[in-house]
Enzyme design. Structure first.
Site, PDB file in Angstrom:
ATOM      1  N   HIS A 122       0.817  -1.209   0.000  1.00  0.00           N
ATOM      2  CA  HIS A 122       0.000   0.000   0.000  1.00  0.00           C
ATOM      3  C   HIS A 122       0.852   1.262   0.000  1.00  0.00           C
ATOM      4  O   HIS A 122       0.527   2.246  -0.674  1.00  0.00           O
ATOM      5  CB  HIS A 122      -0.920  -0.013   1.230  1.00  0.00           C
ATOM      6  CG  HIS A 122      -1.869   1.134   1.285  1.00  0.00           C
ATOM      7  ND1 HIS A 122      -2.962   1.233   0.449  1.00  0.00           N
ATOM      8  CD2 HIS A 122      -1.910   2.237   2.082  1.00  0.00           C
ATOM      9  CE1 HIS A 122      -3.625   2.345   0.719  1.00  0.00           C
ATOM     10  NE2 HIS A 122      -3.011   2.970   1.704  1.00  0.00           N
ATOM     11  N   HIS A 178      -9.997   3.851  -1.052  1.00  0.00           N
ATOM     12  CA  HIS A 178     -10.277   3.372   0.308  1.00  0.00           C
ATOM     13  C   HIS A 178     -11.135   2.122   0.177  1.00  0.00           C
ATOM     14  O   HIS A 178     -12.270   2.068   0.644  1.00  0.00           O
ATOM     15  CB  HIS A 178     -10.965   4.457   1.140  1.00  0.00           C
ATOM     16  CG  HIS A 178     -10.251   4.749   2.420  1.00  0.00           C
ATOM     17  ND1 HIS A 178     -10.883   4.961   3.615  1.00  0.00           N
ATOM     18  CD2 HIS A 178      -8.919   4.834   2.700  1.00  0.00           C
ATOM     19  CE1 HIS A 178     -10.003   5.190   4.565  1.00  0.00           C
ATOM     20  NE2 HIS A 178      -8.800   5.120   4.026  1.00  0.00           N
TER      21      HIS A 178
END
Length: 759
Positions: free
Chosen positions: A34, A97
């Protein structure tokens, strides 16, 4: 997720000792997929990111672009020079998200909005617009509807409370997202040359300050959570990794940030997102080739007895890290108090390592005074190694193959086919979504949601008083579009991604704008699966090639991998957010004009598939069944995509043009249905069914009173007369030997499936 053995060995070799528990946690998060892009960074060099308009490119919290002067706003970017740009800047960024929105759709989506807004603020900009691109499983599934409703609630509540309009985006439903929805949010901000701030620390001896909400335990390990496949029990087991947002604190932080920038108090800034304080502070000093010394006990906390790892890695929202000159600390504290925000002096910039000290005597509200406790060093590492030292992955890939043509037999009737495509949730009206958004707050929204692209008015006056506003043909119109089509990229990742770029550019052109720049959100499944990584490589290369041919530098973005679950991987999904400009902001709508019906014709500008048309990736096949190859996009040897888009934009700006709409999802069937109003309809003749439903992008339906002038502006682009504009409010289609017709009420009923089902 824990630090892998190979990574642990690298860290030990670098430090010359075993890492502390806090250091292990920092490396685990900052070296995660990430944060470090370990599987994607080797591919991202394919993107071109430079141009006269690019002030700050990839690598910062958001990109910064110079706006052209109004008289140059219609000119394609490749034909401008540096003198055509002024000192007014826009910022542009996009974030995902995804995992948090599966676990908690309301808070997951809301905090995604908050994060990208703070990315905008950290560049010294004021946020003026949001776009959301959302992807869910089949609309007929209860779980998908639950996630859909929750995500829209989270975005609308947070965006409305902070006063930033959500002006556009996209929504797609596809079975591939059943176990892993995608929530991609882009933000545009406004600033200028004098207010520009970056995330690069400036000088040793400067003070590091934390402004915003108190630090709690929410969002712990969020970066590493986003770097793994979603487990079957993720909804319960991973809930602590989801942050909790407070939009009212965010609004105060926006205004406080504006005041800090106004007074030139911010030397560099970074919002606290992935990996929390540890991520923001280490990346800030690493970009400047510097170090820091932090006192973790000085961090204002909202929970008692937090340990060093929790303080460093909690992803509590609505917090900013600022580099400030020592003499300005008191003024920053005063402004934070004015806006009722917490504020801490947490350390200083140094020319050494990134060092954190902790004694356990923090500023939690219920903590006892333990100021005499002795601090110990819990982190002592090289900041650049922590932020940028993760090794890249060398992964195997398998290139996907195109499906063979296997069309439905027997095919549905023309009536049935049009009804099924126009009423499909992915192509149907998204009014249920955007009516929940305050899309007009800020008085800049000139073209509202529901059209091809949003247009924001960038006026030459800063006043919002109606008496001072410039005419609609003055100033710069900022056109915005975002989205992707999973049917396209599942069928052919490379060509599908090229089509995504061209489709977004055509959205801008339909409103008379030409591309300025792009940001992307590259979503994929588990890259350790060769077929998944092959598809991901395809969308990267396709998007890079198309954006280069569009003269739209890709100036930033986000990568989200491991969007994989027990349901399988998602389709490779290259969300592209594209920003363009035009002089003024009075654009033709995607709605037919009844007053000019008797004097106007309906034209199609641009060719279908260069191979004669194909239905691969179409909503028609998604509804009727069958497979086909993806349409071959127009040949770029003789006319670049940028030239094609510029021609379409010129058509849209012509004085004889009364309505424009691009052809994309659902093909001409959907484009024509969306153009029909109660007062204006269309009588259209097409040669065959492929012409009705193929989805080759780069085409524009135009209502014009001067077909010859439009054809001249189109240049080498094919021009097809579709038919007449009528005043009966109906869509009449003649396709070969078949005919069908739908009045405006029927079309409204078909397109209203989401409103109807969620009422």
């Amino acid at each position: 997720m824990s630090l892998s053995e190979p990574d642990h060995e690298l860290v030990v070799a670098e430090l010359g000792r075993e890492p502390t528990a806090a250091e292990v946690a920092l490396f685990e998060n900052l070296w995660s997929e990430h944060c470090a892009y370990r599987s994607s960074r080797p591919l991202l060099s394919a993107f071109e990111s430079e141009g006269d308009q690019v002030v700050v490119g990839p690598g910062d919290d958001a990109a910064v672009l110079a706006l052209p002067e109004p008289d140059a706003a219609d000119t394609p970017a490749a034909e401008r020079d540096a003198d055509d740009y002024g000192d007014q800047y826009v910022t542009f960024g996009v974030e995902s998200h995804n995992h948090p929105s599966f676990v908690d759709p309301v808070d997951g989506a809301a905090t995604g909005v908050g994060g990208i807004v703070r990315d905008t603020m950290s560049m010294g900009a004021y946020p003026i617009a949001l776009l959301d691109s959302l992807y869910f499983g089949g609309f007929d599934r209860e779980r998908s509807r639950y996630l859909f409703e929750g995500v829209v609630e989270g975005i609308s509540h947070y965006g409305n409370c902070i006063g930033v309009p959500t002006v556009g985006g996209s929504v797609a439903f596809h079975d591939g997202y059943e176990g892993n929805p995608l929530v991609n949010v882009a933000c545009v901000g406004l600033t200028n040359e004098d207010r520009l701030v970056t995330a690069t620390a400036q000088e040793p001896g400067n003070t590091l300050m934390l402004v915003g909400n108190g630090t709690g335990r929410d969002g712990l390990g969020g970066a590493s959570f986003a770097s793994e496949d979603l487990a079957e029990d993720a909804e319960t087991e991973d809930r602590p990794a989801v942050q909790v947002g407070d939009p009212y604190a965010e609004k105060r932080l926006i205004e406080c940030n504006e005041a800090l920038v106004d007074e030139d108090l911010v030397l560099s800034a970074r919002d606290l997102g992935a990996a929390g304080l540890g991520g923001a502070s280490s990346e800030l000093v690493a970009k400047g080739g510097l170090g820091a010394r932090l006192d973790l006990d000085s961090v204002h906390q909202r929970e008692p007895n937090m340990n060093a790892m929790e303080i460093l890695l909690a992803e509590s929202q609505e917090r900013m890290c600022y580099e400030v000159a020592p003499e300005d600390v008191a003024r920053v504290e005063a402004l934070a108090e004015r806006f009722d925000l917490g504020c801490s002096v947490i350390g200083e910039v140094t020319d050494g390592n990134y060092v954190c000290e902790f004694a356990g005597a923090g500023k939690g509200e219920d903590d006892a005074d333990d100021s005499d406790a002795e601090s110990e060093v819990v982190v002592d590492v090289d900041a650049e190694y922590l932020a940028d030292g993760a090794p890249m992955n060398d992964l195997a890939s398998e290139s996907p193959t195109q499906p063979d043509r296997d069309l439905p037999d027997p095919e549905p009737s023309l009536d049935e086919a049009v009804e099924s495509v126009v009423s499909a949730p992915s192509t149907a009206s998204k009014r249920w979504v955007y009516r929940q958004y305050d899309h007009e707050v800020g008085v800049r929204t000139a073209m509202k949601p529901g059209d091809d692209a949003a247009i924001m008015a960038i006026r030459e006056t800063a006043s919002t008083d109606a008496a001072d506003l410039a005419p609609a043909d003055q100033g710069v119109g900022l056109a915005l579009s975002s989205g992707a089509n999973p049917n396209w990229t599942e069928t052919d990742p490379y060509e599908g991604a090229r089509a995504v770029a061209l489709e977004n550019a055509t959205n801008l052109a339909a409103k008379g704008a030409v591309p300025l720049a792009a940001v992307d959100c590259l979503n994929g499944g588990n890259p350790e699966k060769p077929e998944v990584y092959g598809g991901f490589k395809g969308i990267v290369d396709g998007l890079a090639d198309a954006c280069a041919d569009l003269d739209a530098p890709v100036v930033g973005g986000n990568v989200s991998l491991y969007n994989d679950s027990v349901e399988g991987p998602i389709p490779p999904t290259p969300t592209l957010a594209l920003i363009g400009t035009r002089k003024g902001y009075n654009a033709p709508p995607a709605a037919l004009d009844a007053d000019s019906a008797g004097d106007s014709e309906l034209l199609l500008i641009g060719a279908g598939g260069a191979d004669g048309g194909a239905l691969g990736g179409s909503e028609y096949l998604a509804q009727a069944g069958g497979t086909d190859r993806f349409p071959t996009l127009p040949d770029t040897e003789t006319k670049s995509l940028a030239d094609r888009v510029a021609s379409l934009a010129a058509v849209a700006r012509h004085e004889s043009t009364f309505a424009t709409h691009d052809v994309s999802d659902g093909g001409l069937a959907v484009a024509l249905a969306e153009l029909v109003t109660d007062a204006a309809g269309a009588d259209v003749t097409l040669p065959d069914r492929v012409a009705v439903f193929e989805e080759t992008p780069g085409r524009l339906v135009v209502q014009t009173t001067d077909p010859e002038a439009v054809a001249e502006l189109a240049g080498e682009l094919p021009v097809l007369r579709l038919g007449e504009v009528t005043t009966d409010g109906a869509l009449s289609l003649s396709v070969g030997d078949d005919e069908t017709a739908f009045d405006a009420d029927t079309i409204r009923e078909l397109r209203g499936v989401i409103d109807r089902e969620l009422a």
